[in-house]
Design a protein around this motif. Structure first.
Motif, PDB file in Angstrom:
ATOM      1  N   LYS A  50      22.770  47.496  22.465  1.00  0.00           N
ATOM      2  CA  LYS A  50      23.244  48.204  21.267  1.00  0.00           C
ATOM      3  C   LYS A  50      24.708  48.622  21.325  1.00  0.00           C
ATOM      4  O   LYS A  50      25.443  48.447  20.348  1.00  0.00           O
ATOM      5  CB  LYS A  50      22.350  49.414  20.991  1.00  0.00           C
ATOM      6  CG  LYS A  50      21.018  49.063  20.344  1.00  0.00           C
ATOM      7  CD  LYS A  50      20.212  50.320  20.036  1.00  0.00           C
ATOM      8  CE  LYS A  50      18.908  49.960  19.340  1.00  0.00           C
ATOM      9  NZ  LYS A  50      18.085  51.178  19.053  1.00  0.00           N
ATOM     10  N   LYS A  53      26.755  45.637  20.535  1.00  0.00           N
ATOM     11  CA  LYS A  53      26.697  45.269  19.113  1.00  0.00           C
ATOM     12  C   LYS A  53      27.654  46.155  18.324  1.00  0.00           C
ATOM     13  O   LYS A  53      28.352  45.690  17.393  1.00  0.00           O
ATOM     14  CB  LYS A  53      25.268  45.434  18.586  1.00  0.00           C
ATOM     15  CG  LYS A  53      25.127  45.158  17.075  1.00  0.00           C
ATOM     16  CD  LYS A  53      25.501  43.719  16.731  1.00  0.00           C
ATOM     17  CE  LYS A  53      25.051  43.307  15.336  1.00  0.00           C
ATOM     18  NZ  LYS A  53      25.799  43.913  14.235  1.00  0.00           N
ATOM     19  N   VAL A  96      21.590  41.518  18.018  1.00  0.00           N
ATOM     20  CA  VAL A  96      23.006  41.216  17.757  1.00  0.00           C
ATOM     21  C   VAL A  96      23.176  40.254  16.585  1.00  0.00           C
ATOM     22  O   VAL A  96      24.260  39.757  16.326  1.00  0.00           O
ATOM     23  CB  VAL A  96      23.712  40.654  19.014  1.00  0.00           C
ATOM     24  CG1 VAL A  96      23.699  41.678  20.139  1.00  0.00           C
ATOM     25  CG2 VAL A  96      23.097  39.338  19.471  1.00  0.00           C
TER      26      VAL A  96
END
Length: 283
Positions: A50, A53, A96
């Motif tokens: 995360k 991303k 992603v």
């Protein structure tokens, strides 16, 4: 022409922030995600990915594919745990927003031995990958890596046609075919052209070296011209292998690379400029 340039930015630098800066510097809108801060993407999960991303979004960069190591084990090694790892890669790809996962079709028990006797087990395992990916929106792309089952064009065709799924296509890597002693064009290309979803861009000679596009024996220009003539609409992913980037030794089993630079960004720029020169000459 609808070629979209992307690449393995871990060959610029292991540091993900430097990868992002390099992608922006060279005008890339996408990267192929493989090494992240010196760690294989295969070690990540949907939570751990995360923050990366977020960095991608902040830099306006998208992920063209997950350059996963899935299928890059011996065909007699435990598959149950490998399938669990693959399902995790599906989660990472979704996290992603990557449409593709790159994978391989397994090494024989002894690297370099004829993989043909292991065909049935390879197909069984590849079918399990395809079943796991069903409904995820992620397409699986088989790369023709040296010494795996699908290292030559005929066996790549066998894999795709035997499994018969629209969700399994191929990455065409002309340099890898050179390393296997295959004629990339027109032979390998014509056998696989109907299944090519994605291109890896590097050049090679049969002396074992990788070279910038146009300086080897992979006939990169002829392949790209043929793709353009076919109306190919997809990614050209730079995988230069010109520098001694962190992780190279763990990725390659049996190729002694020559002409390697210790400057990853310089090598990546050389590969990119060589590709752009070829693209400018296409009719």
């Amino acid at each position: 022409m609808a070629f979209i340039l992307t690449g393995f930015t871990d060959e610029i630098n292991k540091d993900f922030d430097i990868q992002m800066a390099g992608a922006k510097k060279y005008g890339l809108t996408h990267i192929e995600m493989r090494g992240i801060d010196g760690i294989s993407v295969g070690e990540f999960d949907k939570e751990k990915i995360k923050p990366y991303k977020k960095k991608l979004d902040e830099n306006g960069i998208k992920v063209s594919a997950i350059g996963s190591p899935m299928g890059k084990i011996r065909v007699n090694e435990d598959f149950d745990s490998h399938l669990v790892a693959f399902k995790n890669m599906l989660d990472v790809a979704q996290a992603v927003e990557a449409k593709y996962i790159r994978l391989f079709s397994f090494y024989p028990p002894e690297i370099g031995e004829d993989p043909t006797p292991y065909r049935d087990e390879v197909l069984r395992r590849m079918n399990e990958f395809v079943k796991a990916a069903k409904g995820t929106g992620v397409m699986l792309l088989h790369e023709n890596e040296k010494n795996i089952y699908g290292d030559i064009a005929d066996r790549c065709v066998d894999l795709v046609e035997s499994i018969g799924s629209d969700n399994l296509r191929v990455i065409f890597d002309p340099a890898n075919f050179v390393h296997c002693g295959e004629e990339t064009f027109p032979s390998a290309f014509n056998k696989l052209k109907n299944y090519i979803e994605y291109m890896h861009i590097k050049d090679a000679k049969r002396d074992g070296g990788n070279y910038p596009s146009g300086q080897g024996e992979a006939r990169v220009k002829d392949i790209l011209q043929a793709l353009k003539d076919m109306g190919y609409n997809g990614f050209l992913s730079l995988e230069p292998h010109l520098s001694r980037f962190e992780g190279l030794a763990s990725l390659e089993q049996d190729v002694k690379y020559k002409n390697l630079s210790d400057d990853g960004e310089r090598a990546f720029a050389l590969a990119l400029n060589s590709l752009k020169a070829i693209l400018s000459e296409l009719k």
